[in-house]
Design a protein around this motif. Structure first.
Motif, PDB file in Angstrom:
ATOM      1  N   TRP A 167      13.858  11.687 -13.773  1.00  0.00           N
ATOM      2  CA  TRP A 167      12.549  11.172 -13.142  1.00  0.00           C
ATOM      3  C   TRP A 167      12.146  11.956 -12.091  1.00  0.00           C
ATOM      4  N   VAL A 168      13.567  11.456 -11.181  1.00  0.00           N
ATOM      5  CA  VAL A 168      13.512  12.637  -9.929  1.00  0.00           C
ATOM      6  C   VAL A 168      12.814  14.371 -10.365  1.00  0.00           C
ATOM      7  N   ARG A 169      13.109  14.645 -11.480  1.00  0.00           N
ATOM      8  CA  ARG A 169      13.395  15.980 -11.749  1.00  0.00           C
ATOM      9  C   ARG A 169      12.160  16.243 -12.051  1.00  0.00           C
ATOM     10  N   SER A 170      10.975  15.266 -13.188  1.00  0.00           N
ATOM     11  CA  SER A 170       9.746  15.445 -13.218  1.00  0.00           C
ATOM     12  C   SER A 170       9.272  15.061 -12.189  1.00  0.00           C
ATOM     13  N   LEU A 171       8.826  14.460 -11.056  1.00  0.00           N
ATOM     14  CA  LEU A 171       8.134  13.913 -10.144  1.00  0.00           C
ATOM     15  C   LEU A 171       8.101  15.515  -9.084  1.00  0.00           C
ATOM     16  N   ILE A 172       9.600  16.439  -8.721  1.00  0.00           N
ATOM     17  CA  ILE A 172       9.514  17.743  -8.430  1.00  0.00           C
ATOM     18  C   ILE A 172       8.589  18.072  -8.830  1.00  0.00           C
ATOM     19  N   ARG A 173       9.005  18.455 -10.324  1.00  0.00           N
ATOM     20  CA  ARG A 173       7.879  19.774 -10.583  1.00  0.00           C
ATOM     21  C   ARG A 173       6.398  19.307 -11.057  1.00  0.00           C
ATOM     22  N   ARG A 174       5.916  18.290 -10.929  1.00  0.00           N
ATOM     23  CA  ARG A 174       4.719  18.273 -10.298  1.00  0.00           C
ATOM     24  C   ARG A 174       3.735  17.686  -9.481  1.00  0.00           C
ATOM     25  N   THR A 175       4.858  18.106  -8.047  1.00  0.00           N
ATOM     26  CA  THR A 175       4.460  18.589  -6.779  1.00  0.00           C
ATOM     27  C   THR A 175       4.065  19.985  -6.958  1.00  0.00           C
ATOM     28  N   SER A 176       2.421  20.207  -5.965  1.00  0.00           N
ATOM     29  CA  SER A 176       2.111  21.219  -6.104  1.00  0.00           C
ATOM     30  C   SER A 176       2.753  22.257  -5.681  1.00  0.00           C
ATOM     31  N   VAL A 177       2.424  23.898  -6.372  1.00  0.00           N
ATOM     32  CA  VAL A 177       3.298  25.096  -4.753  1.00  0.00           C
ATOM     33  C   VAL A 177       2.357  24.945  -3.712  1.00  0.00           C
ATOM     34  N   LEU A 181       0.875  -0.789  -0.074  1.00  0.00           N
ATOM     35  CA  LEU A 181      -0.100   0.082   0.023  1.00  0.00           C
ATOM     36  C   LEU A 181       0.773   1.216  -0.022  1.00  0.00           C
ATOM     37  N   ARG A 182       0.638   2.029  -1.230  1.00  0.00           N
ATOM     38  CA  ARG A 182       1.427   3.368  -1.025  1.00  0.00           C
ATOM     39  C   ARG A 182       0.297   4.461  -1.003  1.00  0.00           C
ATOM     40  N   TYR A 183       1.216   5.334  -0.917  1.00  0.00           N
ATOM     41  CA  TYR A 183      -0.153   6.813  -1.291  1.00  0.00           C
ATOM     42  C   TYR A 183       0.447   8.211  -1.282  1.00  0.00           C
ATOM     43  N   ASP A 184      -0.547   8.593  -2.010  1.00  0.00           N
ATOM     44  CA  ASP A 184       0.559  10.654  -1.961  1.00  0.00           C
ATOM     45  C   ASP A 184      -0.309  11.110  -0.837  1.00  0.00           C
ATOM     46  N   ALA A 185       0.962  11.948   0.121  1.00  0.00           N
ATOM     47  CA  ALA A 185       0.662  12.954   0.747  1.00  0.00           C
ATOM     48  C   ALA A 185      -0.003  14.027   0.344  1.00  0.00           C
ATOM     49  N   ARG A 186      -0.811  14.722   1.395  1.00  0.00           N
ATOM     50  CA  ARG A 186      -1.296  15.896   1.309  1.00  0.00           C
ATOM     51  C   ARG A 186      -0.370  16.908  -0.082  1.00  0.00           C
ATOM     52  N   GLY A 187      -1.376  16.764  -1.293  1.00  0.00           N
ATOM     53  CA  GLY A 187      -0.931  18.206  -1.482  1.00  0.00           C
ATOM     54  C   GLY A 187       0.486  17.161  -2.305  1.00  0.00           C
ATOM     55  N   HIS A 188       0.200  16.200  -2.517  1.00  0.00           N
ATOM     56  CA  HIS A 188       1.515  16.113  -3.693  1.00  0.00           C
ATOM     57  C   HIS A 188       0.399  14.402  -4.424  1.00  0.00           C
ATOM     58  N   GLY A 189       1.544  14.099  -5.583  1.00  0.00           N
ATOM     59  CA  GLY A 189       0.351  12.999  -6.322  1.00  0.00           C
ATOM     60  C   GLY A 189      -1.221  13.724  -7.193  1.00  0.00           C
ATOM     61  N   GLY A 190      -1.144  12.951  -6.551  1.00  0.00           N
ATOM     62  CA  GLY A 190      -2.684  12.917  -7.046  1.00  0.00           C
ATOM     63  C   GLY A 190      -3.400  13.877  -6.478  1.00  0.00           C
ATOM     64  N   THR A 191      -3.619  13.897  -5.161  1.00  0.00           N
ATOM     65  CA  THR A 191      -4.440  14.621  -3.725  1.00  0.00           C
ATOM     66  C   THR A 191      -4.961  16.332  -4.289  1.00  0.00           C
ATOM     67  N   HIS A 192      -5.249  16.659  -4.019  1.00  0.00           N
ATOM     68  CA  HIS A 192      -6.207  18.004  -4.054  1.00  0.00           C
ATOM     69  C   HIS A 192      -5.103  18.984  -3.521  1.00  0.00           C
ATOM     70  N   ARG A 193      -4.999  20.717  -3.836  1.00  0.00           N
ATOM     71  CA  ARG A 193      -4.032  21.336  -3.048  1.00  0.00           C
ATOM     72  C   ARG A 193      -5.005  21.927  -1.815  1.00  0.00           C
ATOM     73  N   PRO A 194      -3.432  22.110  -0.772  1.00  0.00           N
ATOM     74  CA  PRO A 194      -4.522  22.001   0.371  1.00  0.00           C
ATOM     75  C   PRO A 194      -4.500  24.007   0.411  1.00  0.00           C
ATOM     76  N   THR A 195      -6.048  24.277   1.009  1.00  0.00           N
ATOM     77  CA  THR A 195      -6.196  25.124   0.715  1.00  0.00           C
ATOM     78  C   THR A 195      -5.907  25.786   2.990  1.00  0.00           C
ATOM     79  N   SER A 196      -5.228  24.594   3.756  1.00  0.00           N
ATOM     80  CA  SER A 196      -5.755  25.712   4.680  1.00  0.00           C
ATOM     81  C   SER A 196      -3.855  24.917   5.455  1.00  0.00           C
ATOM     82  N   SER A 197      -3.554  25.263   6.143  1.00  0.00           N
ATOM     83  CA  SER A 197      -1.929  25.065   7.341  1.00  0.00           C
ATOM     84  C   SER A 197      -2.569  23.719   7.678  1.00  0.00           C
ATOM     85  N   PHE A 198      -1.484  22.708   8.093  1.00  0.00           N
ATOM     86  CA  PHE A 198      -1.730  21.507   8.686  1.00  0.00           C
ATOM     87  C   PHE A 198      -0.688  20.663   9.467  1.00  0.00           C
ATOM     88  N   SER A 199      -0.299  19.886  10.212  1.00  0.00           N
ATOM     89  CA  SER A 199       0.634  19.594  10.944  1.00  0.00           C
ATOM     90  C   SER A 199       0.707  18.091  10.407  1.00  0.00           C
TER      91      SER A 199
END
Length: 251
Positions: free
Chosen positions: A147-157, A27-45
């Protein structure tokens, strides 16, 4: 269950999935704001990121996992083992830290400012790759580096900057003795970001922990030394119990 680093996504675990899939359910997943997740609109811990893991497991009706986290993923793993100990069977904390002091705040702010500018993630690509991998690996493994560069580039700001704000507040060192899961701590000898000293602090703080140091590896050790990293995982997961100690591995 695999948890990735900042500015990557679940794809960074491809080498380990190929190795472990014949023996384990993965099982692997995308953390908040990464990969296929929604872009966060508020802060978190970091604790909120651990809550996300607990929610994923609940939604899949999975009662317990071996949790493997690298860098940010390792920080999430510590928070998970502290807040939800019943969910963690064995814990692998790779290339990670248990706390950032106030002296790290300018570093995080610099990265937030760079990503928030007109170039987005692009100004961070080369400095990040330089920190993450040793010079010989960058020189000889150009396809992997691209490949790693491409993963960095597609991370949402938004995902990157909000995770930066969460990580700069990390402070789990004093709580480490409460982690009861057998734990493997992995460090890269040439990691300038999460150093061997930081790994030693984690291994000393968790009662059932062992430290392994991979030579000829910097920050993203699972990609730079996938065979050694995978061997450590297989050995650790196969053990009934774990003895304290430390070793070094070379290619």
């Amino acid at each position: 269950m695999f948890s990735h680093s900042l500015a990557q996504d679940l794809c960074m675990w491809d080498p380990q999935v190929r190795l472990l899939a014949p023996r384990y359910r993965i099982l692997r997943y995308d953390a908040r704001g990464h990969g296929g997740t929604h872009r966060p609109t508020s802060s978190f811990s970091v604790e909120d990121l651990a809550d996300d893991v607990a929610a994923i497991l609940a939604s899949l009706d999975i009662p317990r996992v071996h949790f493997v986290g690298l860098s940010m993923g390792g920080m999430i793993g510590q928070a998970l083992a502290l807040k939800y100990p019943q969910l963690v069977d064995k814990l692998v904390l790779s290339n990670t830290l248990s706390a950032y002091g106030p002296e790290s705040a300018p570093m995080w702010q610099e990265r937030i400012d760079a990503a928030s500018g007109p170039g987005g993630m692009e100004p961070l690509v080369e400095p990040t790759v330089t920190r993450w991998f040793t010079e010989p690996f960058r020189r000889t493994e150009s396809e992997v580096i691209e490949w790693v560069r491409s993963l960095i580039r597609r991370t949402s700001v938004e995902g990157f900057t909000q995770c930066c704000r969460a990580l700069m507040k990390l402070g789990l060192t004093d709580q480490l003795p409460a982690i009861q899961a057998p734990t493997l701590v992995i460090a890269g000898r040439q990691d300038p970001t999460t150093t061997v000293v930081g790994a030693q602090i984690i291994a000393a703080g968790i009662p059932a922990a062992r430290l392994e140091v991979i030579e000829n590896a910097a920050h993203i050790s699972n990609i730079e030394q996938p065979q050694i990293f995978g061997g450590l995982l297989l050995d650790f997961l196969a053990q009934e119990s774990i003895a304290q100690g430390n070793r070094s591995y070379e290619r």
